[in-house]
Design an enzyme around this catalytic site. Structure first.
Site, PDB file in Angstrom:
ATOM      1  N   GLU A 122      -4.968   8.673   9.938  1.00 22.59           N
ATOM      2  CA  GLU A 122      -4.261   8.948  10.718  1.00 22.59           C
ATOM      3  C   GLU A 122      -3.479   9.759  11.102  1.00 22.59           C
ATOM      4  OE1 GLU A 122      -0.734   8.214   8.564  1.00 22.59           O
ATOM      5  OE2 GLU A 122      -2.198   7.616   6.721  1.00 22.59           O
ATOM      6  N   ASP A 134       1.117  -0.887  -0.514  1.00 22.73           N
ATOM      7  CA  ASP A 134      -0.075  -0.317   0.300  1.00 22.73           C
ATOM      8  C   ASP A 134       1.206   1.403  -0.441  1.00 22.73           C
ATOM      9  OD1 ASP A 134      -2.175   1.468   0.428  1.00 22.73           O
ATOM     10  OD2 ASP A 134      -1.475   1.636   1.961  1.00 22.73           O
ATOM     11  N   SER A 135       0.647   2.748  -0.164  1.00 26.61           N
ATOM     12  CA  SER A 135       1.107   3.704   0.004  1.00 26.61           C
ATOM     13  C   SER A 135       1.842   4.113   1.394  1.00 26.61           C
ATOM     14  CB  SER A 135       0.074   4.886  -0.142  1.00 26.61           C
ATOM     15  OG  SER A 135      -1.043   4.612   0.044  1.00 26.61           O
ATOM     16  N   TYR A 187      -0.401   8.730  -2.282  1.00 27.60           N
ATOM     17  CA  TYR A 187      -0.838   8.637  -3.583  1.00 27.60           C
ATOM     18  C   TYR A 187      -1.819   9.271  -4.294  1.00 27.60           C
ATOM     19  CZ  TYR A 187       2.710   4.384  -2.943  1.00 27.60           C
ATOM     20  OH  TYR A 187       3.812   3.752  -3.297  1.00 27.60           O
ATOM     21  N   GLY A 188      -2.755   9.130  -3.714  1.00 33.13           N
ATOM     22  CA  GLY A 188      -4.380   9.435  -3.777  1.00 33.13           C
ATOM     23  C   GLY A 188      -4.002  10.945  -4.794  1.00 33.13           C
ATOM     24  N   CYS A 241      -3.577  -0.819  -1.981  1.00 31.44           N
ATOM     25  CA  CYS A 241      -4.039   0.724  -2.428  1.00 31.44           C
ATOM     26  C   CYS A 241      -5.254   0.806  -3.402  1.00 31.44           C
ATOM     27  CB  CYS A 241      -2.945   1.229  -2.813  1.00 31.44           C
ATOM     28  SG  CYS A 241      -2.770   3.076  -2.838  1.00 31.44           S
ATOM     29  N   ASN A 242      -6.431   1.544  -2.773  1.00 26.74           N
ATOM     30  CA  ASN A 242      -7.506   1.875  -3.866  1.00 26.74           C
ATOM     31  C   ASN A 242      -6.661   2.408  -5.455  1.00 26.74           C
ATOM     32  OD1 ASN A 242     -10.625   0.611  -2.974  1.00 26.74           O
ATOM     33  ND2 ASN A 242      -9.472   0.973  -1.559  1.00 26.74           N
ATOM     34  N   THR A 243      -6.049   3.652  -4.710  1.00 24.26           N
ATOM     35  CA  THR A 243      -5.056   4.249  -6.014  1.00 24.26           C
ATOM     36  C   THR A 243      -4.672   3.421  -6.804  1.00 24.26           C
ATOM     37  OG1 THR A 243      -5.491   5.944  -4.179  1.00 24.26           O
ATOM     38  CG2 THR A 243      -4.124   6.136  -5.866  1.00 24.26           C
ATOM     39  N   CYS A 260     -11.725   3.240  -0.334  1.00 25.20           N
ATOM     40  CA  CYS A 260     -10.556   3.822   0.164  1.00 25.20           C
ATOM     41  C   CYS A 260      -9.526   2.624   1.913  1.00 25.20           C
ATOM     42  CB  CYS A 260      -9.856   5.240   0.937  1.00 25.20           C
ATOM     43  SG  CYS A 260      -8.523   5.715   1.348  1.00 25.20           S
ATOM     44  N   THR A 261      -8.486   2.707   1.702  1.00 25.63           N
ATOM     45  CA  THR A 261      -7.536   1.934   2.267  1.00 25.63           C
ATOM     46  C   THR A 261      -8.113   2.128   3.564  1.00 25.63           C
ATOM     47  OG1 THR A 261      -5.909   2.982   2.032  1.00 25.63           O
ATOM     48  CG2 THR A 261      -6.328   0.750   1.751  1.00 25.63           C
ATOM     49  N   HIS A 262      -8.259   3.777   3.994  1.00 26.20           N
ATOM     50  CA  HIS A 262      -8.282   4.355   5.436  1.00 26.20           C
ATOM     51  C   HIS A 262     -10.292   4.174   6.033  1.00 26.20           C
ATOM     52  CE1 HIS A 262      -4.326   5.523   4.819  1.00 26.20           C
ATOM     53  NE2 HIS A 262      -3.660   6.369   5.691  1.00 26.20           N
TER      54      HIS A 262
HETATM   55  N1  DGL Z   1      -4.214   3.917   0.268  1.00 25.84           N
HETATM   56  C1  DGL Z   1      -4.524   5.163   0.111  1.00 25.84           C
HETATM   57  C2  DGL Z   1      -6.589   4.593  -0.905  1.00 25.84           C
HETATM   58  O1  DGL Z   1      -6.808   3.445  -0.888  1.00 25.84           O
HETATM   59  C3  DGL Z   1      -5.034   6.047   0.153  1.00 25.84           C
HETATM   60  C4  DGL Z   1      -3.957   6.905   1.425  1.00 25.84           C
HETATM   61  C5  DGL Z   1      -2.992   7.318   0.057  1.00 25.84           C
HETATM   62  O2  DGL Z   1      -4.062   8.409  -0.842  1.00 25.84           O
HETATM   63  O3  DGL Z   1      -1.953   7.156  -0.451  1.00 25.84           O
HETATM   64  O4  DGL Z   1      -6.532   4.942  -2.038  1.00 25.84           O
END
Ligand code: DGL
Length: 268
Positions: free
Chosen positions: A154, A12-13, A44-45, A75-77, A186-188
């Site tokens: 976070e 993941d990012s 990454y988003g 990571c979704n992005t 999104c992961t969060h």
């Molecule tokens: N991991 C990213 C996602 O799931 C969220 C955090 C980021 O922007 O890197 O899209």
């Protein structure tokens, strides 16, 4: 090492993908895991697809050198913009988080109106919409970026008045579309499930991609005959590209478990 006994890798990012790792460990406690959080380059988003793809290649190259049997792009992005490209460079199963979430959403909706919340890059990519429409073209999809949610999580702010107010402000628009299903893309966001659920109301079902991904990983290991055979405790390794201190502090909350065996590395 016998292919079956190799670990599952997850990247993941940053910290967020631990929500996916947590579900994988819950679903398959006997499997070894290696997690890479690209904490030096998060988020990454907000980056361009080219940059996210380059970072994803570097992460993939590092993990592939660890003798893994399956890769999860948590990571979704990164899944939204680079999954096909990542799949083309490694000869092992690669699973992203978009398809399992999209499939589960189509299954869950009754009124064929689905909402997607995620980072700006994920929503801009239209990845969820394309996959949902490919399964059922009559479904109406509404996407909405909620960038502040990542910072709140976070920071450890996952409940309370301020978080509820921000969620109300963001989700007002998507609520007005009459959706009955909302994908936490999104992961969060799974960490904000309670607040999001309260704001959206009882009639809206939340889809947590992390849970769906873990089920998909399990199914693939079973179908491909790649389930671990060794009986001793599996390996749980963590790698980060920046200092491990903050990752351990925030990450243990995401994972609801201890983070041991962590190392700072360079992937670029
Ligand atoms: N991991 C990213 C996602 O799931 C969220 C955090 C980021 O922007 O890197 O899209």
């Amino acid at each position: 090492m016998n292919k079956k006994n190799r670990p599952i890798a997850v990247f993941d990012s940053g910290i967020g993908g631990l929500t996916v790792l947590k579900e994988i460990v819950k679903e398959m406690p006997g499997e070894g895991t290696i997690y890479l959080g690209d904490t030096a380059r998060v988020p990454y988003g907000i980056r361009s697809p080219e940059t996210v793809i380059r970072y994803s290649f570097e992460n993939t190259r590092f993990l592939f050198s660890k003798d893994i049997k399956l890769l999860v792009v948590a990571c979704n992005t990164a899944s939204s913009v680079g999954l096909d490209k990542i799949k083309s460079v490694v000869p092992i199963p690669v699973i992203g988080v978009i398809e399992p979430g999209a499939k589960a959403a189509v299954k869950a909706t009754k009124n064929k109106k689905i909402g997607i919340i995620g980072t700006e890059a994920t929503i801009r990519s239209d990845s969820y919409t394309r996959l949902i429409k490919a399964i059922d073209r009559d479904v109406e999809v509404s996407g909405l970026p909620c960038p502040l949610f990542v910072s709140l999580v976070e920071e450890g702010w996952t409940e309370g008045d301020i978080v509820t107010q921000i969620a109300e402000r963001y989700l007002k628009e998507i609520k007005s579309k009459g959706i009955d299903t909302l994908v936490l893309g999104c992961t969060h966001y799974p960490l904000l499930k309670q607040v999001i659920s309260k704001v959206m109301g009882e009639g809206v079902r939340l889809i947590d991609s992390a849970v769906e991904v873990a089920k998909e990983v399990k199914a693939i290991l079973e179908i491909s005959g790649l389930k671990r055979e060794q009986k001793e405790r599996p390996l749980r390794e963590f790698y980060v590209t920046d200092s491990p201190d903050r990752f351990i502090k925030v990450g243990e909350r995401f994972l609801e478990n201890k983070i041991e065996h962590i190392e700072k590395i360079t992937v670029s």
